[in-house]
Design a protein around this motif. Structure first.
Motif, mmCIF file in Angstrom:
data_model
loop_
_atom_site.group_PDB
_atom_site.id
_atom_site.type_symbol
_atom_site.label_atom_id
_atom_site.label_comp_id
_atom_site.label_asym_id
_atom_site.label_seq_id
_atom_site.Cartn_x
_atom_site.Cartn_y
_atom_site.Cartn_z
ATOM 1 N N THR A 88 14.362 58.056 52.465
ATOM 2 C CA THR A 88 13.341 57.940 53.514
ATOM 3 C C THR A 88 12.409 59.143 53.486
ATOM 4 O O THR A 88 12.835 60.264 53.172
ATOM 5 C CB THR A 88 13.988 57.854 54.906
ATOM 6 O OG1 THR A 88 14.686 59.075 55.165
ATOM 7 C CG2 THR A 88 14.953 56.680 54.987
ATOM 8 N N ARG B 116 11.260 60.882 55.822
ATOM 9 C CA ARG B 116 11.692 61.928 56.740
ATOM 10 C C ARG B 116 12.746 62.817 56.101
ATOM 11 O O ARG B 116 12.704 64.048 56.229
ATOM 12 C CB ARG B 116 12.233 61.302 58.020
ATOM 13 C CG ARG B 116 12.670 62.338 59.047
ATOM 14 C CD ARG B 116 13.197 61.670 60.296
ATOM 15 N NE ARG B 116 13.650 62.663 61.260
ATOM 16 C CZ ARG B 116 14.224 62.371 62.425
ATOM 17 N NH1 ARG B 116 14.406 61.099 62.777
ATOM 18 N NH2 ARG B 116 14.614 63.333 63.246
ATOM 19 N N LEU B 117 13.702 62.209 55.382
ATOM 20 C CA LEU B 117 14.756 62.979 54.727
ATOM 21 C C LEU B 117 14.187 63.812 53.586
ATOM 22 O O LEU B 117 14.583 64.962 53.382
ATOM 23 C CB LEU B 117 15.846 62.042 54.197
ATOM 24 C CG LEU B 117 17.065 62.725 53.531
ATOM 25 C CD1 LEU B 117 17.729 63.701 54.498
ATOM 26 C CD2 LEU B 117 18.061 61.680 53.037
ATOM 27 N N GLN C 15 2.550 67.368 50.323
ATOM 28 C CA GLN C 15 3.745 67.303 51.160
ATOM 29 C C GLN C 15 4.750 68.325 50.605
ATOM 30 O O GLN C 15 4.583 68.816 49.481
ATOM 31 C CB GLN C 15 4.340 65.889 51.138
ATOM 32 C CG GLN C 15 3.393 64.806 51.647
ATOM 33 C CD GLN C 15 3.005 65.014 53.106
ATOM 34 O OE1 GLN C 15 3.819 65.486 53.899
ATOM 35 N NE2 GLN C 15 1.761 64.669 53.437
ATOM 36 N N ALA D 122 11.170 65.031 53.382
ATOM 37 C CA ALA D 122 10.451 66.150 53.997
ATOM 38 C C ALA D 122 11.429 67.211 54.489
ATOM 39 O O ALA D 122 11.168 68.421 54.366
ATOM 40 C CB ALA D 122 9.588 65.651 55.152
ATOM 41 N N LEU D 123 12.575 66.779 55.048
ATOM 42 C CA LEU D 123 13.573 67.712 55.554
ATOM 43 C C LEU D 123 14.192 68.522 54.414
ATOM 44 O O LEU D 123 14.318 69.751 54.498
ATOM 45 C CB LEU D 123 14.661 66.949 56.306
ATOM 46 C CG LEU D 123 15.781 67.800 56.919
ATOM 47 C CD1 LEU D 123 15.220 68.728 57.989
ATOM 48 C CD2 LEU D 123 16.867 66.898 57.516
#
Length: 346
Positions: A164, A166-167, A264, A169-170
């Motif tokens: 995902t 979000r993951l 990103q 990016a984390l």
């Protein structure tokens, strides 16, 4: 002795400008991806720049004795080289263009040496120094940056295609701290050594010419009968570059971090890792590569994997023109400045 102090002052001014001019090399991506605030990124880069600057002297030796015949080098030659590089660095900073401080110094030194040798091309160590250590890497390192950045990004995309956003990016928000530190370290280890080499060359020249004769015993640290980079030179250059890095070069940071391509954290990680590997390899080989060229093309390569139109090629064209013009312009400046200095009896 007075002339040497002017040379030392000019060298430290150049090193400081190199620090804030090339701050963007180490932190533009980590700022643009919002992993760190600009202030946090500068502190991070400053620490790693300082640490890297104290690691070795191979690049300093190349700059100081590997590019021109030192028999034709005087204090005026070194001063002219530094003044030329300072002028070009400030001019490109004002324009917000990430030009190469390394090539500005090399161009100024070569032009000034030729001026001191009355235009004799033989003063340039072309086959053993300039071609293998400057010109060839100048062409190869940007290609390595672009291709390496694209390949690493393609591999990461293939590995993470089911993860995902979000993951991703984390994970890479944390990983980019490591890659930004590695980039800062490699930048410091390569760029700071260039000024070390110039100061060592000035010390060697001053000793050979007798400029330090008659100085009191406490000034014995200036005597350099053989080319060597003293510890005090290393620490002085490292601290000066760190101070310049701490000042921040916001014009160039905006160009590289925001205007060239939107990144990103995963893109920033790929670009920084690629550039740091290329620069570290060059430092190990004693090659004064342009850190600016490498990180810029690494960002371009990473951005191009999204789609070619993601990179603002018009801006890239302006940057490339600055790269192309750096050596000839600073060479002419170095030649002109040293000729002027000689006319005034310096």
């Amino acid at each position: 002795m007075t002339l040497f102090l002017l040379v030392l002052l000019a060298a430290l001014v150049f090193e400081y400008i190199n620090g804030f001019h090339d701050t963007a090399n180490a932190i533009a991506t980590v700022v643009s991806t919002k992993v760190l605030t600009p202030r946090q990124a500068i502190v991070w880069a400053t620490f790693w720049n300082l640490f890297g600057a104290l690691m070795g002297t191979a690049v300093a030796s190349t700059i100081g004795k590997g590019l021109v015949d030192t028999n034709y080098v005087s204090m005026a030659t070194v001063l002219a080289a530094l003044l030329s590089a300072i002028v070009w660095g400030l001019f490109t900073w004002w324009l917000g263009l990430p030009s190469s401080s390394s090539h500005a110094l090399v161009g100024g030194l070569c032009g000034a040496a030729m001026g001191s040798a009355s235009g004799n091309w033989a003063v340039l160590k072309w086959s053993t120094g300039l071609w293998p250590k400057i010109v060839l890497p100048m062409m190869a390192s940007p290609l390595l940056g672009f291709i390496g950045g694209a390949l690493i990004m393609l591999v990461l995309t293939a590995l993470l295609h089911k993860t995902t956003p979000r993951l991703v990016a984390l994970i890479f928000g944390k990983a980019q701290l490591v890659s930004a530190g590695f980039m800062g370290y490699s930048h410091g280890s390569n760029d700071a050594q260039k000024t070390m080499g110039i100061i060592a060359l000035a010390l060697f020249t001053g000793t050979q010419s007798g400029a330090f004769a008659g100085l009191p015993d406490w000034a014995g640290f200036l005597h350099t009968p053989e080319f060597v980079v003293h510890k005090w030179v290393m620490y002085t250059c490292a601290l000066t570059m760190a101070a310049g890095t701490a000042a921040g070069g916001w014009r160039i940071i905006r160009t590289m971090g925001h205007k060239m391509v939107k990144l990103q954290p995963v893109h920033g990680f790929a670009a920084e890792t690629t550039a740091a590997i290329v620069i570290h390899g060059a430092t190990t080989l004693g090659i004064p590569v342009s850190t600016t060229h490498v990180i810029s093309t690494s960002i371009m390569g990473v951005g191009a994997t999204k789609r070619l139109s993601a990179v603002k090629w018009g801006l890239v064209g302006k940057i490339v023109w600055a790269w192309v013009l750096t050596l000839p312009v600073t060479g002419l400046l170095g030649y002109g400045v040293v000729t002027l200095l000689h006319k005034f009896g310096i």
